[in-house]
Design an enzyme around this catalytic site. Structure first.
Site, PDB file in Angstrom:
ATOM      1  N   THR A 138       0.135 -52.798  37.031  1.00 54.11           N
ATOM      2  CA  THR A 138       2.087 -54.121  36.522  1.00 54.11           C
ATOM      3  C   THR A 138       2.044 -52.182  38.381  1.00 54.11           C
ATOM      4  OG1 THR A 138       4.560 -53.693  36.571  1.00 54.11           O
ATOM      5  CG2 THR A 138       3.369 -52.268  35.670  1.00 54.11           C
ATOM      6  N   ASP A 139       3.450 -53.174  38.909  1.00 56.89           N
ATOM      7  CA  ASP A 139       4.301 -53.109  39.808  1.00 56.89           C
ATOM      8  C   ASP A 139       5.692 -51.474  38.967  1.00 56.89           C
ATOM      9  OD1 ASP A 139       6.197 -54.189  38.695  1.00 56.89           O
ATOM     10  OD2 ASP A 139       7.088 -55.734  40.211  1.00 56.89           O
ATOM     11  N   GLU A 140       5.153 -51.825  38.194  1.00 55.86           N
ATOM     12  CA  GLU A 140       6.403 -50.616  37.681  1.00 55.86           C
ATOM     13  C   GLU A 140       5.446 -49.094  37.597  1.00 55.86           C
ATOM     14  OE1 GLU A 140       8.255 -51.842  34.066  1.00 55.86           O
ATOM     15  OE2 GLU A 140       7.859 -53.931  33.950  1.00 55.86           O
ATOM     16  N   TYR A 163       6.926 -46.504  29.086  1.00 53.15           N
ATOM     17  CA  TYR A 163       5.593 -47.907  29.426  1.00 53.15           C
ATOM     18  C   TYR A 163       4.794 -47.833  30.663  1.00 53.15           C
ATOM     19  CZ  TYR A 163       3.348 -52.623  31.225  1.00 53.15           C
ATOM     20  OH  TYR A 163       2.415 -53.565  31.743  1.00 53.15           O
ATOM     21  N   LYS A 167       0.622 -47.172  32.224  1.00 53.53           N
ATOM     22  CA  LYS A 167      -0.084 -47.636  32.924  1.00 53.53           C
ATOM     23  C   LYS A 167      -0.466 -47.272  34.715  1.00 53.53           C
ATOM     24  CE  LYS A 167      -0.724 -51.556  32.364  1.00 53.53           C
ATOM     25  NZ  LYS A 167      -2.111 -52.600  32.003  1.00 53.53           N
TER      26      LYS A 167
HETATM   27  P1  NAD Z   1       1.296 -58.845  26.390  1.00 56.97           P
HETATM   28  O1  NAD Z   1       1.641 -58.133  25.639  1.00 56.97           O
HETATM   29  O2  NAD Z   1       1.421 -60.586  26.413  1.00 56.97           O
HETATM   30  O3  NAD Z   1      -0.892 -59.103  25.615  1.00 56.97           O
HETATM   31  C1  NAD Z   1      -1.416 -58.507  25.339  1.00 56.97           C
HETATM   32  C2  NAD Z   1      -2.182 -58.362  24.671  1.00 56.97           C
HETATM   33  O4  NAD Z   1      -3.514 -57.181  24.459  1.00 56.97           O
HETATM   34  C3  NAD Z   1      -2.077 -59.013  23.373  1.00 56.97           C
HETATM   35  O5  NAD Z   1      -3.026 -60.065  23.114  1.00 56.97           O
HETATM   36  C4  NAD Z   1      -2.853 -57.260  22.308  1.00 56.97           C
HETATM   37  O6  NAD Z   1      -3.057 -58.076  20.635  1.00 56.97           O
HETATM   38  C5  NAD Z   1      -3.848 -57.025  23.249  1.00 56.97           C
HETATM   39  N1  NAD Z   1      -3.565 -55.527  22.546  1.00 56.97           N
HETATM   40  C6  NAD Z   1      -3.001 -54.496  22.563  1.00 56.97           C
HETATM   41  N2  NAD Z   1      -3.263 -53.122  22.516  1.00 56.97           N
HETATM   42  C7  NAD Z   1      -4.484 -53.456  21.884  1.00 56.97           C
HETATM   43  C8  NAD Z   1      -5.823 -53.147  21.909  1.00 56.97           C
HETATM   44  N3  NAD Z   1      -5.460 -51.341  22.168  1.00 56.97           N
HETATM   45  N4  NAD Z   1      -7.533 -53.015  21.665  1.00 56.97           N
HETATM   46  C9  NAD Z   1      -7.950 -54.397  21.884  1.00 56.97           C
HETATM   47  N5  NAD Z   1      -6.433 -55.733  22.222  1.00 56.97           N
HETATM   48  C10 NAD Z   1      -5.305 -54.514  22.516  1.00 56.97           C
HETATM   49  O7  NAD Z   1       0.196 -58.485  27.985  1.00 56.97           O
HETATM   50  P2  NAD Z   1       0.983 -59.055  28.655  1.00 56.97           P
HETATM   51  O8  NAD Z   1       1.763 -59.462  29.314  1.00 56.97           O
HETATM   52  O9  NAD Z   1      -0.682 -60.622  28.717  1.00 56.97           O
HETATM   53  O10 NAD Z   1       0.062 -58.063  30.058  1.00 56.97           O
HETATM   54  C11 NAD Z   1      -1.318 -58.158  30.094  1.00 56.97           C
HETATM   55  C12 NAD Z   1      -1.548 -57.014  30.951  1.00 56.97           C
HETATM   56  O11 NAD Z   1      -1.179 -57.221  32.741  1.00 56.97           O
HETATM   57  C13 NAD Z   1      -1.232 -55.921  30.945  1.00 56.97           C
HETATM   58  O12 NAD Z   1      -2.167 -55.127  31.014  1.00 56.97           O
HETATM   59  C14 NAD Z   1       0.468 -55.097  31.485  1.00 56.97           C
HETATM   60  O13 NAD Z   1       0.141 -54.082  31.358  1.00 56.97           O
HETATM   61  C15 NAD Z   1      -0.073 -56.524  33.016  1.00 56.97           C
HETATM   62  N6  NAD Z   1       1.388 -56.811  33.295  1.00 56.97           N
HETATM   63  C16 NAD Z   1       1.993 -57.716  32.435  1.00 56.97           C
HETATM   64  C17 NAD Z   1       2.894 -57.911  33.452  1.00 56.97           C
HETATM   65  C18 NAD Z   1       4.081 -58.829  33.003  1.00 56.97           C
HETATM   66  O14 NAD Z   1       5.459 -59.908  33.165  1.00 56.97           O
HETATM   67  N7  NAD Z   1       3.787 -59.444  31.647  1.00 56.97           N
HETATM   68  C19 NAD Z   1       3.269 -57.406  34.559  1.00 56.97           C
HETATM   69  C20 NAD Z   1       2.048 -57.150  35.562  1.00 56.97           C
HETATM   70  C21 NAD Z   1       0.877 -56.360  35.171  1.00 56.97           C
END
Ligand code: NAD
Length: 361
Positions: A138-140, A163, A167
């Site tokens: 993430t950009d965070e 968080y 990350k």
């Molecule tokens: P989300 O919270 O919607 O989904 C996370 C998924 O990971 C879920 O299906 C959950 O069951 C699974 N999970 C959680 N803990 C787990 C574990 N211990 N073992 C196996 N599976 C596990 O998240 P998202 O929004 O889809 O984000 C996905 C990735 O992208 C993350 O790494 C997040 O940091 C990154 N990201 C998200 C955003 C955003 O805006 N949503 C932006 C930048 C980066």
């Protein structure tokens, strides 16, 4: 641009989450690879979004936790992937503030366990250069910007929430395992995503659902925090490009150059819901906005410079923000069965009067 890497089996961790389901869909449609979804199915997962993949000849699902070394080893041994795309995470900032345990365990310890399992997996393979570990971040991790400037790939890390710190730690682990053990890693750091299947505790779905039900719309502080917003399918396209054409050891920022303040987002959602679901009879839904005490350590502004991704890998987002947001609002209005029963972790009911969903046009 380096040559194209064509994995035959890709293991996606967190493939049942918001971005994960979009990525799995993209990989099944746009590559010939077998896609192994390794997911714990936490509260944030979307099993309903996986239903269309069931029975797909190239889709496999493993329910497992990335902190469980035995489960990760078994999946790597069984499926012999030549790529791992690591998305599994605890991804909600507010939850990480209320209780950082899960976030630290999954995001830091889980990434460490995965890297160690991949290290063993590579030791058993003939050619480690025909493997990629793609860490999705993430950009965070870069902290907060003032009103000017953008995050580049060389911006210093300055995370400010549990968080973002977790990350950032996972990014450092991946870089260290690349430098120390030669894990062929690529990283990407994306701005905020929006689109279908996002768990309704995040800003955009939460506001759509509350606006639809005529509930108060809680906005942190004065709502002047600025984020760059990317449609989730554009992120999935970028992830595929970074995996297949990104240079090993490099990171790529993913951003849409679409900066909006939170209050602008909420107002636009109010206007769209007023238009698409006009049953609410008490005037504009903008009147439902209620400013609440700000989140501790709330970062003021994030903005991404995605020049490297655009110039090196030829990526650009396809979805324009107004069409993407309208598409998203329509999707949530049509998918009320999915989210109506979901409760937030504070026990608050997110559901709305059944009649409200019937008013969509
Ligand atoms: P989300 O919270 O919607 O989904 C996370 C998924 O990971 C879920 O299906 C959950 O069951 C699974 N999970 C959680 N803990 C787990 C574990 N211990 N073992 C196996 N599976 C596990 O998240 P998202 O929004 O889809 O984000 C996905 C990735 O992208 C993350 O790494 C997040 O940091 C990154 N990201 C998200 C955003 C955003 O805006 N949503 C932006 C930048 C980066």
């Amino acid at each position: 641009m380096s040559g194209t890497f064509r994995p035959s089996t890709i293991m996606v961790t967190g493939g049942a989450g918001f971005i994960g389901t979009a990525l799995v869909r993209r990989l099944l449609a746009a590559t010939g690879a077998v896609v192994v979804n390794f997911d714990k199915l936490t509260y944030a997962s979307n099993p309903a979004a996986l239903a269309p993949f069931e029975g797909h000849p190239r889709y496999r699902f493993v329910r497992g936790c990335i902190t469980d070394r035995g489960a990760v080893d078994a999946a790597l041994e069984k499926f012999q992937p030549d790529a791992v795309m690591h998305l599994a995470a605890e991804s909600h900032v507010d939850r990480s503030i209320d209780g950082p345990d899960d976030c630290v365990n999954t995001n830091i310890v889980g990434t460490y366990v995965l890297l160690e399992a991949v290290r063993k997996h590579l030791a058993n393979r003939q050619e480690s250069d025909s493997f990629r570990f793609h860490h999705v971040s993430t950009d965070e991790v870069f902290g907060a910007l003032g009103s000017d400037g953008h995050f580049s790939e060389s911006s210093p890390y300055a995370p400010r929430s549990p968080y973002s710190a977790s990350k950032a730690a996972s990014d450092h682990l991946v870089r260290a395992w690349h430098a120390t053990y030669g894990i062929p890693a690529v990283l990407s750091n994306s701005c905020n995503n929006y689109g279908p299947w996002q768990f309704p505790e995040k800003l955009i779905p939460l506001m759509i659902i509350k606006a639809l039900g005529g509930e108060k719309l809680p906005v942190y502080g004065r709502g002047d925090q600025v984020r760059d917003w990317l449609y989730v399918d554009d992120h999935a396209t970028a992830l595929q490009l970074v995996l297949t054409r990104g240079r090993i050891g490099e990171s790529y920022n993913v951003g849409a150059s679409c900066e909006r303040s939170n209050i602008e987002i909420v107002h636009t959602i109010c206007d769209l819901v007023d238009d698409l679901a006009p049953a609410y009879a008490k005037g504009s839904r903008r009147d439902l906005v209620e400013f609440v005490a700000d989140r501790p350590g709330h970062d003021h502004r994030y903005a991404i410079d995605a020049t490297k991704l655009k110039n090196e890998l030829g990526w650009s987002p396809k979805e324009d923000f107004s069409s993407g947001l309208e598409k998203t609002v329509r999707w949530y209005l049509e998918q009320s069965d999915w989210w109506r029963g979901i409760r937030t972790y504070r026990g608050e009911r997110l559901g709305l009067a059944a009649s409200a969903a019937a008013q969509i046009r």
